[in-house]
Design a protein around this motif. Structure first.
Motif, PDB file in Angstrom:
ATOM      1  N   ASP A   1      -1.259  -0.308  -7.333  1.00 43.99           N
ATOM      2  CA  ASP A   1      -1.921   0.676  -8.191  1.00 43.99           C
ATOM      3  C   ASP A   1      -3.406   0.777  -7.850  1.00 43.99           C
ATOM      4  OD1 ASP A   1      -1.978   2.467 -10.588  1.00 43.99           O
ATOM      5  OD2 ASP A   1      -3.317   0.895 -11.333  1.00 43.99           O
ATOM      6  N   ARG A   2      -4.054  -0.355  -7.626  1.00 44.15           N
ATOM      7  CA  ARG A   2      -5.496  -0.347  -7.335  1.00 44.15           C
ATOM      8  C   ARG A   2      -5.805   0.309  -5.997  1.00 44.15           C
ATOM      9  NH1 ARG A   2      -8.249  -3.120 -11.043  1.00 44.15           N
ATOM     10  NH2 ARG A   2      -7.235  -4.780 -12.238  1.00 44.15           N
ATOM     11  N   LEU A   3      -4.907   0.175  -5.029  1.00 46.84           N
ATOM     12  CA  LEU A   3      -5.171   0.712  -3.696  1.00 46.84           C
ATOM     13  C   LEU A   3      -4.422   2.013  -3.419  1.00 46.84           C
ATOM     14  CD1 LEU A   3      -5.195  -2.606  -1.632  1.00 46.84           C
ATOM     15  CD2 LEU A   3      -7.149  -1.212  -2.327  1.00 46.84           C
ATOM     16  N   GLY A   4      -3.821   2.595  -4.456  1.00 49.08           N
ATOM     17  CA  GLY A   4      -3.169   3.896  -4.306  1.00 49.08           C
ATOM     18  C   GLY A   4      -1.961   3.859  -3.387  1.00 49.08           C
ATOM     19  N   MET A   5      -1.148   2.811  -3.511  1.00 48.31           N
ATOM     20  CA  MET A   5       0.004   2.630  -2.641  1.00 48.31           C
ATOM     21  C   MET A   5       1.273   2.521  -3.478  1.00 48.31           C
ATOM     22  SD  MET A   5      -1.743  -0.518  -0.565  1.00 48.31           S
ATOM     23  CE  MET A   5      -0.368  -0.732   0.566  1.00 48.31           C
ATOM     24  N   ARG A   6       2.401   2.536  -2.775  1.00 50.32           N
ATOM     25  CA  ARG A   6       3.655   2.245  -3.467  1.00 50.32           C
ATOM     26  C   ARG A   6       3.890   0.737  -3.434  1.00 50.32           C
ATOM     27  NH1 ARG A   6       7.132   0.808   0.356  1.00 50.32           N
ATOM     28  NH2 ARG A   6       6.846   1.606   2.470  1.00 50.32           N
ATOM     29  N   PRO A   7       4.514   0.150  -4.456  1.00 48.79           N
ATOM     30  CA  PRO A   7       4.811  -1.278  -4.443  1.00 48.79           C
ATOM     31  C   PRO A   7       5.641  -1.646  -3.216  1.00 48.79           C
ATOM     32  CG  PRO A   7       5.122  -0.401  -6.635  1.00 48.79           C
ATOM     33  CD  PRO A   7       4.890   0.787  -5.737  1.00 48.79           C
ATOM     34  N   GLY A   8       5.299  -2.753  -2.590  1.00 48.67           N
ATOM     35  CA  GLY A   8       6.002  -3.190  -1.398  1.00 48.67           C
ATOM     36  C   GLY A   8       5.334  -2.787  -0.104  1.00 48.67           C
ATOM     37  N   ALA A   9       4.385  -1.839  -0.153  1.00 49.39           N
ATOM     38  CA  ALA A   9       3.661  -1.445   1.058  1.00 49.39           C
ATOM     39  C   ALA A   9       2.773  -2.594   1.527  1.00 49.39           C
ATOM     40  CB  ALA A   9       2.828  -0.196   0.793  1.00 49.39           C
ATOM     41  N   GLU A  10       2.377  -2.561   2.798  1.00 50.18           N
ATOM     42  CA  GLU A  10       1.646  -3.678   3.385  1.00 50.18           C
ATOM     43  C   GLU A  10       0.172  -3.679   2.985  1.00 50.18           C
ATOM     44  OE1 GLU A  10       1.999  -5.467   7.679  1.00 50.18           O
ATOM     45  OE2 GLU A  10       0.413  -3.933   7.688  1.00 50.18           O
ATOM     46  N   ILE A  11      -0.294  -4.855   2.539  1.00 43.58           N
ATOM     47  CA  ILE A  11      -1.705  -5.063   2.214  1.00 43.58           C
ATOM     48  C   ILE A  11      -2.258  -6.133   3.151  1.00 43.58           C
ATOM     49  CG2 ILE A  11      -3.242  -6.170   0.528  1.00 43.58           C
ATOM     50  CD1 ILE A  11      -1.899  -4.657  -1.635  1.00 43.58           C
ATOM     51  N   LEU A  12      -3.464  -5.881   3.656  1.00 42.09           N
ATOM     52  CA  LEU A  12      -4.180  -6.885   4.437  1.00 42.09           C
ATOM     53  C   LEU A  12      -5.119  -7.616   3.495  1.00 42.09           C
ATOM     54  CD1 LEU A  12      -5.180  -8.313   6.974  1.00 42.09           C
ATOM     55  CD2 LEU A  12      -6.697  -6.355   7.398  1.00 42.09           C
ATOM     56  N   SER A  13      -4.935  -8.931   3.393  1.00 48.96           N
ATOM     57  CA  SER A  13      -5.755  -9.765   2.517  1.00 48.96           C
ATOM     58  C   SER A  13      -6.549 -10.740   3.383  1.00 48.96           C
ATOM     59  CB  SER A  13      -4.862 -10.534   1.535  1.00 48.96           C
ATOM     60  OG  SER A  13      -5.621 -11.382   0.716  1.00 48.96           O
ATOM     61  N   MET A  14      -7.876 -10.788   3.173  1.00 41.87           N
ATOM     62  CA  MET A  14      -8.760 -11.648   3.963  1.00 41.87           C
ATOM     63  C   MET A  14      -9.516 -12.595   3.046  1.00 41.87           C
ATOM     64  SD  MET A  14     -10.205  -8.675   6.499  1.00 41.87           S
ATOM     65  CE  MET A  14     -10.191  -7.460   5.172  1.00 41.87           C
TER      66      MET A  14
END
Length: 256
Positions: A120-133
Motif C-alpha cells: 500500500d505504501r509503495l503503490g504495489m499489489r501484495p506479493g510484488a517484489e520489494i528491494l529492502s536495504m
C-alpha cells in the motif's frame, strides 16, 4: 496544602537542586570522563542515593550522561543537530558541509514479497517484489543510526551491485532514489533499543532511540520510498526551520 503535598514539594526541590549540581559538575568535564559513583555523589551533595539515582537517570535520558554496563556512567558526547529534509540522504550531505565526517555502510540487501502494508505504501499489489536495504550510518567514525530503505524492486535492477562497487553509498542512493523525492511525510517517535540495534550502535539495550519514518513521493504523487531510521537518542537532536505562511495577495475580508 496537606503535609504529604508539602513533603513532596520539598523532595522535588531537593531533587532539582541535586540535578543542577550534577549538571554543573559534568559541564566542567570532557566527554568520555567517568563520573563518581552514585554513593560518592550522595555523600558530596549530602543527600540520598535515591535522589542521586533519579537525577542521573534523567540526565542519561536527556543524553548528558551515558551508562556502560559493568563500567560506570560517563559524560556523553554533545548531541548532533541533524537537519530535517525531504530525504535524509540530503541531510547527510548537509552535515558534511558542517565539517562532520559521515559514512554509510551497506549491511545487507534482500528482495522480498510485499506484504499488504508495504504494498500500500509503495503503490504495489501484495506479493510484488520489494528491494529492502539495511544501512549503518556513522558520524565522525561513531555509529549513529540504522536505516532500512524499501523501494519497488523492478525499478532498481542492479542497484545492489552498484552500491557494492561504490565507496560512496549515500551518493548512489541519492542519485538513484532520493533525487526523485519532491515531498514526504515524516514521523518521529521514541522507541527502546532492541538487542541487535544496541549491539550495532554501541549503546545499551532499552536505551531511548528516535525512530524516524519517511514516506517519499514524486511531485506527481507517485510513491518512491518508505524509510525507517533508528537514531541514537543520546546523540541526536533534530532541527527544522519553519516559516510562517504568508497571506494570499489580494485577499480581503468583505462585509456581509
Amino acid at each position: 496544602m496537606t503535609m504529604e503535598a508539602t513533603l513532596e514539594g520539598v523532595r522535588e526541590r531537593l531533587y532539582l537542586k541535586v540535578k543542577g549540581q550534577i549538571v554543573e559538575r559534568i559541564e566542567q568535564l570532557r566527554p568520555g570522563v567517568l563520573i563518581p559513583p552514585e554513593r560518592d555523589l550522595a555523600v558530596a551533595y549530602e543527600t540520598s542515593r535515591t535522589t542521586v539515582r533519579k537525577a542521573v537517570a534523567e540526565l542519561v535520558t536527556e543524553g548528558r550522561l551515558v551508562r556502560r554496563q559493568g563500567s560506570g556512567t560517563y559524560v556523553a558526547e554533545p548531541k548532533l543537530a541533524w537537519p530535517l529534509s525531504v530525504s535524509d540522504f540530503n541531510g547527510h550531505a548537509e552535515a558534511e558541509t558542517e565539517g562532520l565526517r559521515t559514512c554509510t555502510i551497506l549491511l545487507g540487501t534482500e528482495r522480498i514479497a510485499a506484504g499488504e502494508e508495504l504494498a500500500d505504501r509503495l503503490g504495489m499489489r501484495p506479493g510484488a517484489e520489494i528491494l529492502s536495504m539495511q544501512l549503518l550510518r556513522s558520524v565522525n567514525d561513531a555509529p549513529m543510526a540504522l536505516e532500512c530503505v524499501h523501494v519497488v524492486g523492478r525499478r532498481y535492477c542492479g542497484l545492489e551491485a552498484e552500491i557494492a562497487a561504490s565507496e560512496f553509498v549515500y551518493e548512489v542512493l541519492r542519485k538513484r532514489i532520493s533525487d526523485r523525492v519532491a515531498r514526504a511525510v515524516e514521523t518521529i517517535e521514541t522507541v527502546p533499543a532492541a538487542p541487535s540495534q544496541a549491539a550495532l550502535l554501541g549503546t545499551e539495550i532499552g536505551t531511548p532511540m528516535l525512530l524516524v519514518t519517511q514516506h517519499g513521493h514524486t511531485a506527481q504523487g507517485e510513491p518512491v520510498e518508505w524509510v525507517q531510521t533508528w537514531y541514537r537518542g543520546d546523540r541526536y537532536s533534530f532541527v527544522a526551520h519553519i516559516t510562517k505562511p504568508q497571506a494570499h495577495a489580494g485577499r480581503h475580508l468583505m462585509p456581509t
